[in-house]
Design a protein around this motif. Structure first.
Motif, PDB file in Angstrom:
ATOM      1  N   ALA A 258      76.849  27.261 117.758  1.00 16.53           N
ATOM      2  CA  ALA A 258      74.465  27.818 117.700  1.00 16.53           C
ATOM      3  C   ALA A 258      74.152  28.152 116.378  1.00 16.53           C
ATOM      4  O   ALA A 258      73.621  27.832 116.463  1.00 16.53           O
ATOM      5  N   THR A 259      75.664  29.196 116.272  1.00 15.37           N
ATOM      6  CA  THR A 259      75.160  30.228 114.466  1.00 15.37           C
ATOM      7  C   THR A 259      75.345  28.588 113.718  1.00 15.37           C
ATOM      8  O   THR A 259      74.271  28.692 112.957  1.00 15.37           O
ATOM      9  N   GLY A 260      76.125  28.143 113.565  1.00 11.61           N
ATOM     10  CA  GLY A 260      75.587  26.888 112.672  1.00 11.61           C
ATOM     11  C   GLY A 260      74.663  25.714 113.080  1.00 11.61           C
ATOM     12  O   GLY A 260      74.213  25.338 111.736  1.00 11.61           O
ATOM     13  N   LEU A 261      74.237  25.740 113.924  1.00 11.85           N
ATOM     14  CA  LEU A 261      72.578  25.013 114.460  1.00 11.85           C
ATOM     15  C   LEU A 261      71.893  25.353 113.555  1.00 11.85           C
ATOM     16  O   LEU A 261      70.558  25.202 112.926  1.00 11.85           O
ATOM     17  N   VAL A 262      72.016  26.920 113.856  1.00  7.91           N
ATOM     18  CA  VAL A 262      71.208  28.229 113.936  1.00  7.91           C
ATOM     19  C   VAL A 262      70.787  28.091 112.124  1.00  7.91           C
ATOM     20  O   VAL A 262      69.638  27.793 111.299  1.00  7.91           O
ATOM     21  N   GLU A 263      71.936  28.108 111.131  1.00  3.41           N
ATOM     22  CA  GLU A 263      71.547  27.879 110.094  1.00  3.41           C
ATOM     23  C   GLU A 263      71.358  26.728 109.089  1.00  3.41           C
ATOM     24  O   GLU A 263      70.326  26.548 108.613  1.00  3.41           O
ATOM     25  N   GLU A 264      71.734  25.551 109.912  1.00  4.82           N
ATOM     26  CA  GLU A 264      71.074  24.154 109.887  1.00  4.82           C
ATOM     27  C   GLU A 264      69.350  24.467 109.690  1.00  4.82           C
ATOM     28  O   GLU A 264      68.356  24.032 109.451  1.00  4.82           O
ATOM     29  N   LEU A 265      69.496  24.324 110.716  1.00  3.36           N
ATOM     30  CA  LEU A 265      67.360  24.789 111.070  1.00  3.36           C
ATOM     31  C   LEU A 265      67.032  25.300 110.366  1.00  3.36           C
ATOM     32  O   LEU A 265      65.282  25.293 110.379  1.00  3.36           O
ATOM     33  N   THR A 266      67.818  26.399 109.464  1.00  6.92           N
ATOM     34  CA  THR A 266      66.455  27.146 108.741  1.00  6.92           C
ATOM     35  C   THR A 266      67.181  27.116 107.767  1.00  6.92           C
ATOM     36  O   THR A 266      66.793  27.789 106.784  1.00  6.92           O
ATOM     37  N   GLY A 267      67.657  26.530 107.291  1.00  7.76           N
ATOM     38  CA  GLY A 267      68.156  25.858 105.709  1.00  7.76           C
ATOM     39  C   GLY A 267      69.471  27.114 105.679  1.00  7.76           C
ATOM     40  O   GLY A 267      69.354  27.054 103.767  1.00  7.76           O
ATOM     41  N   GLY A 268      69.720  28.018 106.414  1.00  9.66           N
ATOM     42  CA  GLY A 268      70.475  28.838 106.048  1.00  9.66           C
ATOM     43  C   GLY A 268      70.081  29.912 105.413  1.00  9.66           C
ATOM     44  O   GLY A 268      71.096  30.203 104.252  1.00  9.66           O
ATOM     45  N   ARG A 269      69.252  30.040 105.484  1.00  8.55           N
ATOM     46  CA  ARG A 269      68.244  31.123 104.910  1.00  8.55           C
ATOM     47  C   ARG A 269      67.721  31.980 105.754  1.00  8.55           C
ATOM     48  O   ARG A 269      67.175  31.553 106.875  1.00  8.55           O
ATOM     49  N   SER A 270      68.820  33.448 106.052  1.00  5.95           N
ATOM     50  CA  SER A 270      67.901  34.185 107.504  1.00  5.95           C
ATOM     51  C   SER A 270      66.681  35.123 106.588  1.00  5.95           C
ATOM     52  O   SER A 270      66.338  34.915 105.831  1.00  5.95           O
ATOM     53  N   SER A 271      66.027  35.580 107.858  1.00  6.46           N
ATOM     54  CA  SER A 271      64.981  36.416 107.488  1.00  6.46           C
ATOM     55  C   SER A 271      64.767  37.456 107.696  1.00  6.46           C
ATOM     56  O   SER A 271      63.473  38.628 107.734  1.00  6.46           O
ATOM     57  N   GLY A 272      65.726  38.253 107.370  1.00 11.02           N
ATOM     58  CA  GLY A 272      66.170  39.696 107.104  1.00 11.02           C
ATOM     59  C   GLY A 272      66.173  40.085 108.561  1.00 11.02           C
ATOM     60  O   GLY A 272      65.902  40.012 109.812  1.00 11.02           O
ATOM     61  N   PRO A 273      66.681  41.578 108.582  1.00 11.82           N
ATOM     62  CA  PRO A 273      67.240  41.964 109.847  1.00 11.82           C
ATOM     63  C   PRO A 273      65.844  42.722 110.653  1.00 11.82           C
ATOM     64  O   PRO A 273      65.875  42.535 111.948  1.00 11.82           O
TER      65      PRO A 273
END
Length: 382
Positions: free
Chosen positions: A324-339
């Motif tokens: 699931a973490t890998g899919l989230v990173e794919e869907l967001t382009g590997g960019r976190s949105s901050g805390p």
């Protein structure tokens, strides 16, 4: 994340540690559903599922639990006609009937379900909200744009939605736009659980599976008591679509009676030991297909920013967390949105109770297998 049990909490911590702004929504107390309904076994398949689950347990799950301070315990054995070449034998607990066979060591481990959920929820309070999904809006291509929550009135505009709601996942995935062709393979089947409890000085530790009898028994020690949770295996149990939110099921009296008969035959001291109490309950397990214990994690085709996270058992929650973490990173382009901002609308969400410890289960002191144990009603409840 939607779902406040083992799977949702694992994914929440992982994504927060990767810098994502995360909110976990739970309609009930943490763990109150499949996680606290379970037998508390990190099940690698009782020696029949190959080396992969054992490697997962030893290399990933046990170190992760040790890091969190969660204790695992139990020495598991399988009753076999003899000791296979290369297998490790175990001394039989006093009173266990092997029928001339041998007890073969298994790699399974037990875990206290409440301790596990408590450890996962610790420190995550500002990311957890007790609420129900009341409204959803979607774009023309099926993406989820907003999720409205009640009674808080919070509206979330998520980049990604992860559904980890146990037996409620299939119903929720439909609401989020999943098509039947993708989710029809998700099955919900009842599991019967026979319970014995007594002083830990009276009941010995008993963690055993009898493949010939299709029964396994896990033992847990809590506050000076020992509790056995015995489960008759039913691979082809009927699938159910409409399930209660707490994952409780109706007792199958015939299967329960058969389970009691087998348990008392395998461990005859249950008929004479003092201070024992007996109960039975049933819950649902979620299977990712026709076989039990198969984890499943995938992006929903008709709702492209929705991920279905289905662990298929306690042990499966760890590989699903990583997927699931890998899919989230794919869907967001590997960019976190901050805390993200502190969740002022949140607040404390309590940890649920193990189902066998709740007031929903009636205990009786009748020390005989069959209908007298499973169906007796007394004033002695826990």
């Amino acid at each position: 994340m939607i779902g406040g049990s083992l799977q949702g909490l694992l994914i929440l911590e992982r994504l927060v540690s990767h810098g994502y702004s995360c909110l976990l929504v739970t309609a009930s107390e943490l763990g109150d559903g499949q996680t606290l309904h379970s037998h508390g076994v990190l099940n690698t398949g009782f020696g029949m599922a190959g080396p992969e689950p054992v490697n997962l347990l030893r290399q990933i799950v046990l170190p992760d639990l040790a890091r969190r301070g969660v204790r695992t315990y139990g020495t598991w054995g399988a009753i076999a006609p003899g000791l296979p070449p290369g297998a490790q034998g175990l001394a039989s607990p006093d009173g266990l009937e092997l029928g001339g066979g041998a007890l073969v060591r298994l790699p399974e481990r037990n875990v206290d379900k409440v301790d596990l959920v408590s450890a996962l929820g610790r420190g995550a309070e500002n990311h957890i909200l007790r609420a129900n999904v009341s409204g959803i809006t979607r774009s023309a291509d099926g993406r989820v744009l907003t999720v409205e929550l009640e009674p808080s009135g919070v509206v979330v505009a998520p980049r990604t939605v992860v559904v980890a709601a146990g037996t409620g996942s299939k119903k929720l995935l439909r609401r989020l736009g999943a098509e039947e062709g993708q989710i029809k393979g998700i099955k919900h089947r009842p599991v019967q659980v026979l319970c014995v409890r007594g002083p830990s000085g009276v009941l010995p530790a008993l963690d055993v599976v009898s493949p010939a009898d299709q029964l396994f028994v896990a033992s847990h020690e809590r506050a000076g008591e020992r509790i056995y949770l015995a489960t008759p295996v039913q691979f082809l149990a009927p699938h159910h679509e409409d399930l209660p939110e707490d994952a409780s099921a109706e007792l199958d009296q015939a299967l329960v009676d058969r389970g009691w008969e087998v348990l008392f035959r395998l461990f005859p001291p249950l008929g004479s030991l003092a201070g024992l109490r007996f109960a039975a309950y049933a819950g649902y397990r979620q299977d990712g297909g026709d076989q039990p214990g198969v984890p499943r994690c995938e992006q929903v085709e008709s709702a492209p920013n929705v991920i279905a996270a289905l662990p298929g058992g306690l042990l499966g929650a760890w590989p699903v967390m990583m997927q699931a973490t890998g899919l989230v990173e794919e869907l967001t382009g590997g960019r976190s949105s901050g805390p993200g901002p502190r969740l002022e609308a949140g607040g404390r969400v309590d940890i649920g109770q193990s189902y066998e410890d709740s007031s929903r289960v009636t205990w009786t002191s009748v020390p005989r297998p069959g209908r007298d144990i499973a169906g007796a009603v007394t004033a002695d409840q826990s």
